[in-house]
Design a protein around this motif. Structure first.
Motif, mmCIF file in Angstrom:
data_model
loop_
_atom_site.group_PDB
_atom_site.id
_atom_site.type_symbol
_atom_site.label_atom_id
_atom_site.label_comp_id
_atom_site.label_asym_id
_atom_site.label_seq_id
_atom_site.Cartn_x
_atom_site.Cartn_y
_atom_site.Cartn_z
ATOM 1 N N ALA A 120 27.873 -58.290 -42.475
ATOM 2 C CA ALA A 120 27.038 -57.269 -41.797
ATOM 3 C C ALA A 120 28.487 -56.336 -40.817
ATOM 4 C CB ALA A 120 25.751 -56.737 -40.520
ATOM 5 N N VAL A 121 29.258 -56.935 -40.449
ATOM 6 C CA VAL A 121 30.683 -55.850 -39.673
ATOM 7 C C VAL A 121 31.461 -55.459 -40.670
ATOM 8 C CG1 VAL A 121 31.975 -56.886 -38.365
ATOM 9 C CG2 VAL A 121 30.136 -57.050 -37.498
ATOM 10 N N ASP A 122 31.451 -56.480 -41.989
ATOM 11 C CA ASP A 122 31.852 -56.072 -42.961
ATOM 12 C C ASP A 122 31.972 -54.586 -43.793
ATOM 13 O OD1 ASP A 122 34.530 -57.227 -45.013
ATOM 14 O OD2 ASP A 122 32.205 -56.822 -46.334
ATOM 15 N N ARG A 123 30.101 -54.902 -44.430
ATOM 16 C CA ARG A 123 29.599 -53.934 -44.686
ATOM 17 C C ARG A 123 29.596 -52.276 -44.105
ATOM 18 N NH1 ARG A 123 31.012 -53.610 -49.126
ATOM 19 N NH2 ARG A 123 32.831 -54.485 -48.369
ATOM 20 N N TYR A 124 29.817 -52.931 -42.411
ATOM 21 C CA TYR A 124 29.871 -51.871 -41.670
ATOM 22 C C TYR A 124 31.660 -51.034 -41.432
ATOM 23 C CZ TYR A 124 29.077 -48.506 -37.330
ATOM 24 O OH TYR A 124 28.703 -47.460 -36.253
ATOM 25 N N VAL A 125 32.200 -52.161 -41.357
ATOM 26 C CA VAL A 125 33.451 -50.851 -41.792
ATOM 27 C C VAL A 125 33.865 -50.401 -43.127
ATOM 28 C CG1 VAL A 125 36.160 -51.950 -41.508
ATOM 29 C CG2 VAL A 125 34.687 -52.746 -39.473
ATOM 30 N N ALA A 126 33.574 -51.222 -44.433
ATOM 31 C CA ALA A 126 33.888 -50.325 -45.297
ATOM 32 C C ALA A 126 32.677 -49.614 -45.447
ATOM 33 C CB ALA A 126 32.962 -51.411 -46.687
ATOM 34 N N ILE A 127 31.815 -49.247 -44.824
ATOM 35 C CA ILE A 127 31.173 -47.934 -45.363
ATOM 36 C C ILE A 127 31.821 -46.578 -44.129
ATOM 37 C CG2 ILE A 127 29.158 -47.192 -45.655
ATOM 38 C CD1 ILE A 127 29.368 -48.853 -47.848
ATOM 39 N N TYR A 128 31.445 -47.592 -42.864
ATOM 40 C CA TYR A 128 32.098 -46.185 -41.654
ATOM 41 C C TYR A 128 33.503 -46.200 -41.977
ATOM 42 C CZ TYR A 128 27.462 -45.357 -40.256
ATOM 43 O OH TYR A 128 25.900 -44.855 -40.072
ATOM 44 N N ASN A 129 34.448 -46.783 -42.506
ATOM 45 C CA ASN A 129 35.482 -46.187 -42.431
ATOM 46 C C ASN A 129 36.408 -47.280 -43.378
ATOM 47 O OD1 ASN A 129 38.961 -45.782 -41.037
ATOM 48 N ND2 ASN A 129 37.855 -46.509 -39.464
ATOM 49 N N PRO A 130 36.303 -46.224 -44.681
ATOM 50 C CA PRO A 130 36.919 -46.597 -45.762
ATOM 51 C C PRO A 130 38.204 -47.240 -46.079
ATOM 52 C CG PRO A 130 35.820 -44.911 -46.426
ATOM 53 C CD PRO A 130 35.746 -45.047 -44.706
ATOM 54 N N LEU A 131 39.428 -46.150 -45.102
ATOM 55 C CA LEU A 131 40.326 -45.919 -46.166
ATOM 56 C C LEU A 131 41.346 -47.274 -44.713
ATOM 57 C CD1 LEU A 131 40.568 -41.775 -45.568
ATOM 58 C CD2 LEU A 131 40.884 -43.032 -47.414
ATOM 59 N N ARG A 132 40.710 -47.029 -43.529
ATOM 60 C CA ARG A 132 41.285 -48.279 -42.908
ATOM 61 C C ARG A 132 40.812 -49.782 -42.969
ATOM 62 N NH1 ARG A 132 40.838 -48.163 -37.635
ATOM 63 N NH2 ARG A 132 43.229 -48.697 -37.593
ATOM 64 N N TYR A 133 39.590 -49.948 -44.277
ATOM 65 C CA TYR A 133 39.042 -51.406 -44.358
ATOM 66 C C TYR A 133 39.677 -51.847 -44.435
ATOM 67 C CZ TYR A 133 36.236 -54.720 -46.658
ATOM 68 O OH TYR A 133 35.634 -55.926 -46.731
ATOM 69 N N LEU A 134 40.737 -52.566 -45.756
ATOM 70 C CA LEU A 134 41.209 -53.455 -45.230
ATOM 71 C C LEU A 134 42.050 -53.888 -45.059
ATOM 72 C CD1 LEU A 134 42.467 -53.226 -49.532
ATOM 73 C CD2 LEU A 134 41.226 -54.528 -48.500
ATOM 74 N N ASP A 140 43.520 -62.427 -41.009
ATOM 75 C CA ASP A 140 43.302 -62.713 -39.717
ATOM 76 C C ASP A 140 42.092 -62.772 -38.997
ATOM 77 O OD1 ASP A 140 46.024 -63.789 -40.265
ATOM 78 O OD2 ASP A 140 47.193 -62.405 -39.054
ATOM 79 N N VAL A 141 41.756 -61.343 -39.278
ATOM 80 C CA VAL A 141 40.551 -60.976 -38.544
ATOM 81 C C VAL A 141 39.346 -61.135 -39.382
ATOM 82 C CG1 VAL A 141 39.130 -59.147 -38.463
ATOM 83 C CG2 VAL A 141 40.739 -58.876 -38.142
ATOM 84 N N CYS A 142 39.313 -61.928 -40.580
ATOM 85 C CA CYS A 142 38.554 -62.267 -41.785
ATOM 86 C C CYS A 142 38.263 -64.331 -41.269
ATOM 87 C CB CYS A 142 39.033 -62.118 -42.767
ATOM 88 S SG CYS A 142 37.799 -60.807 -43.696
ATOM 89 N N THR A 143 39.300 -64.943 -41.192
ATOM 90 C CA THR A 143 39.591 -65.683 -40.637
ATOM 91 C C THR A 143 38.833 -66.777 -39.092
ATOM 92 O OG1 THR A 143 41.379 -65.992 -42.113
ATOM 93 C CG2 THR A 143 40.574 -68.023 -40.529
ATOM 94 N N GLY A 144 39.844 -65.676 -38.473
ATOM 95 C CA GLY A 144 38.748 -65.398 -36.922
ATOM 96 C C GLY A 144 37.460 -65.707 -36.838
ATOM 97 N N LEU A 145 36.916 -64.313 -37.576
ATOM 98 C CA LEU A 145 35.463 -64.628 -38.031
ATOM 99 C C LEU A 145 34.513 -65.272 -38.137
ATOM 100 C CD1 LEU A 145 35.350 -60.010 -38.614
ATOM 101 C CD2 LEU A 145 34.526 -61.414 -36.583
ATOM 102 N N VAL A 146 35.610 -66.046 -39.213
ATOM 103 C CA VAL A 146 34.663 -67.166 -39.778
ATOM 104 C C VAL A 146 34.126 -68.103 -39.365
ATOM 105 C CG1 VAL A 146 34.723 -68.678 -41.747
ATOM 106 C CG2 VAL A 146 35.279 -66.512 -42.207
ATOM 107 N N ILE A 147 36.280 -68.438 -38.397
ATOM 108 C CA ILE A 147 35.709 -69.041 -37.602
ATOM 109 C C ILE A 147 34.596 -69.425 -36.115
ATOM 110 C CG2 ILE A 147 37.222 -71.010 -35.847
ATOM 111 C CD1 ILE A 147 39.772 -70.076 -37.705
#
Length: 309
Positions: A120-134, A140-147
């Motif tokens: 849900a955090v991923d989708r929130y960032v993608a929709i509300y801040n698409p230009l800075r999404y990647l 590192d952030v994705c790996t940290g969130l998964v861990i």
């Protein structure tokens, strides 16, 4: 050996399973086996497709592949035991195996619930801040969130098991279920368990309800943003969020029904347990692939390159 020393007198439990009807047992064995094989096939297809297709090396698909790993793990904890008890007359499970089954079940299920918050955090960032999404959702952030999701599930499970292990089990030893789980096991303790049950419901039920409310609020804001402000890629955004909301509901609603109430037996308990332990892990990859054009196209390409078609 006396009860006052909290010595564990029960060395094994008897699982009543799903049914005693011999014909129905064989039917359920075939049905659950087919579902289990489809679960493995569907989730492994997602994992291998995401790994092999460089166009899918994005945060969303990285998270989707990790969800597929959780689905396979979740299904594999209980389904093999269910299948064996449907064919065998031996329905016993040792005390230590029962504890281990509960630990891994709550470990994976807890991690999955935290993981849905991550998605849900991923989708929130993608929709509300698409230009800075990647930039924001980098590797590192994705790996940290998964861990973090896995650690959350581990912590939840350790608490559940730590509350059960010291309790005295001196009989009976019959579990009215097809796998070991907290609501049934706690009822076999030969002492007052009111405070322990209260802590367990708080650890499971309250956590589920809070996460579910957070997810509902998050997706409400996301859908409002998509409806009012997104023009390009609107259908894709709605489809992706729709798939995640469907999966979220299929996991949280049955889990809340089981764990967010006092541990009293209800007629629907087994049916609800079958839904989220056997059926949901199979449906998750279907929902994501059917509603995702990129994933469907990538799977077609993967099949062609693999010589399947």
């Amino acid at each position: 050996m006396d009860e006052g020393n909290h010595t564990i007198l029960v060395t094994e439990f008897v699982l009543l399973g799903l049914t005693d009807d011999p014909v129905l047992k064989h039917f359920l064995f075939l049905l659950i086996l087919i579902i289990y094989l489809i679960t493995w096939l569907g989730n492994l297809t997602i994992i291998t497709t995401v790994i092999s297709d460089h166009q899918l090396h994005t945060p969303m698909y990285f998270l989707l592949a990790n969800l597929a790993v959780l689905d396979v793990s979740h299904s594999s904890i209980n389904v093999p035991k269910v299948l064996s008890t449907l064919l065998s007359q031996n329905k016993t499970i040792s005390f230590s195996e029962c504890i281990m089954q509960m630990f891994f079940f709550h470990f994976i299920a807890g991690a999955m619930c935290f993981f849905l918050v991550v998605m849900a955090v991923d989708r929130y960032v993608a929709i509300y801040n698409p230009l800075r999404y990647l930039t924001i959702m980098n590797r590192d952030v994705c790996t940290g969130l998964v861990i973090g999701a896995w650690l959350g599930g581990f912590t939840h499970s350790i608490i559940q098991v730590a509350l059960i292990i010291p309790l005295p089990f001196c009989g009976p030893n019959v579990l009215d279920n097809f796998y070991c789980d907290v609501p049934q096991v706690i009822k076999l303790v030969c002492t007052d368990t009111y405070m322990v049950e209260l802590m367990m419901v708080s650890n499971s039920g309250m956590l589920l309800i809070i996460e579910f409310i957070i997810l509902l609020i998050s997706y409400t804001f996301i859908l409002i943003k998509i409806r009012r402000h997104v023009t390009k890629g609107k259908h894709k955004a709605l489809s992706t969020c729709g798939a995640q909301i469907t999966v979220m509901s299929m996991i949280f609603i049955p889990a809340i029904f089981i764990y967010a109430r006092p541990f009293h037996k209800l007629a629907m308990d087994k049916a609800v347990s079958v839904t989220y332990t056997v059926i949901t892990p199979m449906l998750n990859p279907m929902i994501y692939t059917l509603r995702n054009t990129e994933m469907k196209n990538a799977i077609k390409v993967y099949k062609i390159l693999s010589g399947v078609e």
